[in-house]
Design a protein around this motif. Structure first.
Motif, PDB file in Angstrom:
ATOM      1  N   GLU A   1       0.829  -1.207   0.000  1.00  0.00           N
ATOM      2  CA  GLU A   1       0.000   0.000   0.000  1.00  0.00           C
ATOM      3  C   GLU A   1       0.864   1.258   0.000  1.00  0.00           C
ATOM      4  O   GLU A   1       0.560   2.231  -0.700  1.00  0.00           O
ATOM      5  N   LEU A   2       1.940   1.229   0.787  1.00  0.00           N
ATOM      6  CA  LEU A   2       2.845   2.373   0.814  1.00  0.00           C
ATOM      7  C   LEU A   2       3.506   2.582  -0.547  1.00  0.00           C
ATOM      8  O   LEU A   2       3.648   3.714  -1.014  1.00  0.00           O
ATOM      9  N   LEU A   3       3.909   1.488  -1.186  1.00  0.00           N
ATOM     10  CA  LEU A   3       4.547   1.594  -2.497  1.00  0.00           C
ATOM     11  C   LEU A   3       3.582   2.154  -3.544  1.00  0.00           C
ATOM     12  O   LEU A   3       3.973   2.965  -4.392  1.00  0.00           O
ATOM     13  N   ALA A   4       2.332   1.711  -3.483  1.00  0.00           N
ATOM     14  CA  ALA A   4       1.334   2.218  -4.435  1.00  0.00           C
ATOM     15  C   ALA A   4       1.155   3.723  -4.261  1.00  0.00           C
ATOM     16  O   ALA A   4       1.064   4.479  -5.244  1.00  0.00           O
ATOM     17  N   ASP A   5       1.109   4.171  -3.004  1.00  0.00           N
ATOM     18  CA  ASP A   5       0.966   5.597  -2.720  1.00  0.00           C
ATOM     19  C   ASP A   5       2.185   6.367  -3.215  1.00  0.00           C
ATOM     20  O   ASP A   5       2.056   7.459  -3.782  1.00  0.00           O
ATOM     21  N   ALA A   6       3.375   5.797  -3.020  1.00  0.00           N
ATOM     22  CA  ALA A   6       4.606   6.472  -3.430  1.00  0.00           C
ATOM     23  C   ALA A   6       4.704   6.593  -4.948  1.00  0.00           C
ATOM     24  O   ALA A   6       5.141   7.632  -5.474  1.00  0.00           O
ATOM     25  N   HIS A   7       4.312   5.557  -5.666  1.00  0.00           N
ATOM     26  CA  HIS A   7       4.389   5.606  -7.130  1.00  0.00           C
ATOM     27  C   HIS A   7       3.421   6.648  -7.698  1.00  0.00           C
ATOM     28  O   HIS A   7       3.640   7.152  -8.820  1.00  0.00           O
ATOM     29  N   GLU A   8       2.375   6.987  -6.945  1.00  0.00           N
ATOM     30  CA  GLU A   8       1.487   8.060  -7.384  1.00  0.00           C
ATOM     31  C   GLU A   8       2.227   9.400  -7.409  1.00  0.00           C
ATOM     32  O   GLU A   8       1.904  10.285  -8.209  1.00  0.00           O
ATOM     33  N   HIS A   9       3.224   9.551  -6.546  1.00  0.00           N
ATOM     34  CA  HIS A   9       4.015  10.778  -6.544  1.00  0.00           C
ATOM     35  C   HIS A   9       4.800  10.923  -7.851  1.00  0.00           C
ATOM     36  O   HIS A   9       4.841  12.007  -8.443  1.00  0.00           O
ATOM     37  N   THR A  10       5.450   9.852  -8.264  1.00  0.00           N
ATOM     38  CA  THR A  10       6.243   9.931  -9.492  1.00  0.00           C
ATOM     39  C   THR A  10       5.342  10.147 -10.713  1.00  0.00           C
ATOM     40  O   THR A  10       5.704  10.901 -11.625  1.00  0.00           O
ATOM     41  N   ALA A  11       4.167   9.499 -10.732  1.00  0.00           N
ATOM     42  CA  ALA A  11       3.246   9.700 -11.848  1.00  0.00           C
ATOM     43  C   ALA A  11       2.726  11.140 -11.858  1.00  0.00           C
ATOM     44  O   ALA A  11       2.596  11.762 -12.928  1.00  0.00           O
TER      45      ALA A  11
END
Length: 265
Positions: A231-241
């Motif tokens: 869940e944390l990784l999914a949230d973090a990848h939203e930052h890069t997108a």
């Protein structure tokens, strides 16, 4: 009359700046204005240096309070301080190896932030929060941040967004550790950097405070029930997108991504 004895001339004063006496007055042993008085025999002619007291660094209590405040915030995010539980300052002070005073001061700051509430003669109770409060915080954050990000997407040049790339990538690395507090810190750092491009420091401060409050655990959360690593990784990848869309100036994509990001929060 008898012949008067000749009195030898006294040596002139030593000028500490020039190293020797000068002028007729100095040669005659007379005191001249602006120069030191003659040095009596047996007295050192060199002026001793001024000895200043050594100033030793003093550990300020405010720095201890700040360290305790950071430690308590980390314990809150990790779920080590459980919602609904009462914690006394002396017990926490023993845990951190400090006196109770900086702990009380730090807990009073957390009370101002809404994380804990004072329980007279007992200590501080961690505030219990439900999903409704979390949803309300996400809504308020979206009302503040979404319009700002859309405006920035239209006005900020691509090279400025490129400067934020390391912060976005840092959130992914933090998420990969699975540590909720490590990710929380990097998450807020990225959002602060984005909003700072608006030039509105008051907005940045208010948004950061809301963001911090949104990171506190819900009722029933504890050390064994953190947000999962996936869940944390999914949230973090939203930052890069999101950063990719901001760099491209694609307002429509920014609107969708920011909306999903806050909905997921």
């Amino acid at each position: 009359m008898g012949r008067r004895a000749r009195v030898p001339a006294q040596p002139g004063p030593v000028d500490v700046e020039r190293g020797s006496g000068t002028g007729d007055g100095a040669a005659r042993g007379e005191h001249t204005h602006g120069e030191p008085a003659p040095v009596p025999p047996g007295v050192p002619s060199v002026v001793p240096p001024v000895v200043r007291p050594v100033v030793r660094p003093v550990v300020q209590r405010a720095s201890v309070r700040g360290q305790i405040l950071d430690a308590l915030r980390a314990a809150l995010v990790r779920g080590e301080l459980r919602p609904g539980e009462v914690y006394s300052a002396p017990v926490l002070a023993e845990r951190f190896g400090v006196s109770a005073t900086p702990v009380r001061e730090a807990m009073q700051q957390l009370a101002l932030e809404g994380a804990v509430e004072v329980v007279p003669n007992r200590g501080f109770r961690v505030v219990e929060r439900g999903a409704r409060e979390l949803a309300e915080l996400a809504e308020v954050r979206a009302l503040i941040e979404v319009p700002v990000m859309l405006r920035l997407a239209r006005t900020v040049p691509a090279e400025r967004w490129a400067e934020l790339r390391p912060l976005a990538e840092a959130t992914v690395r933090a998420a990969s550790t699975g540590c909720r507090f490590t990710y929380a810190e990097s998450d807020r750092a990225f959002h602060r950097a984005v909003l700072s491009l608006s030039g509105n420091s008051q907005l940045v401060q208010i948004a950061d405070d809301l963001h911090r409050r949104a990171q506190w655990p819900l009722v029933g959360a504890g050390p064994g029930t953190p947000r999962g690593r996936a869940e944390l990784l999914a949230d973090a990848h939203e930052h890069t997108a999101l950063l990719d869309a901001l760099t491209a100036g694609d307002v429509d994509v920014v609107r969708v991504l920011v909306g999903e990001h806050f909905a997921g929060a």
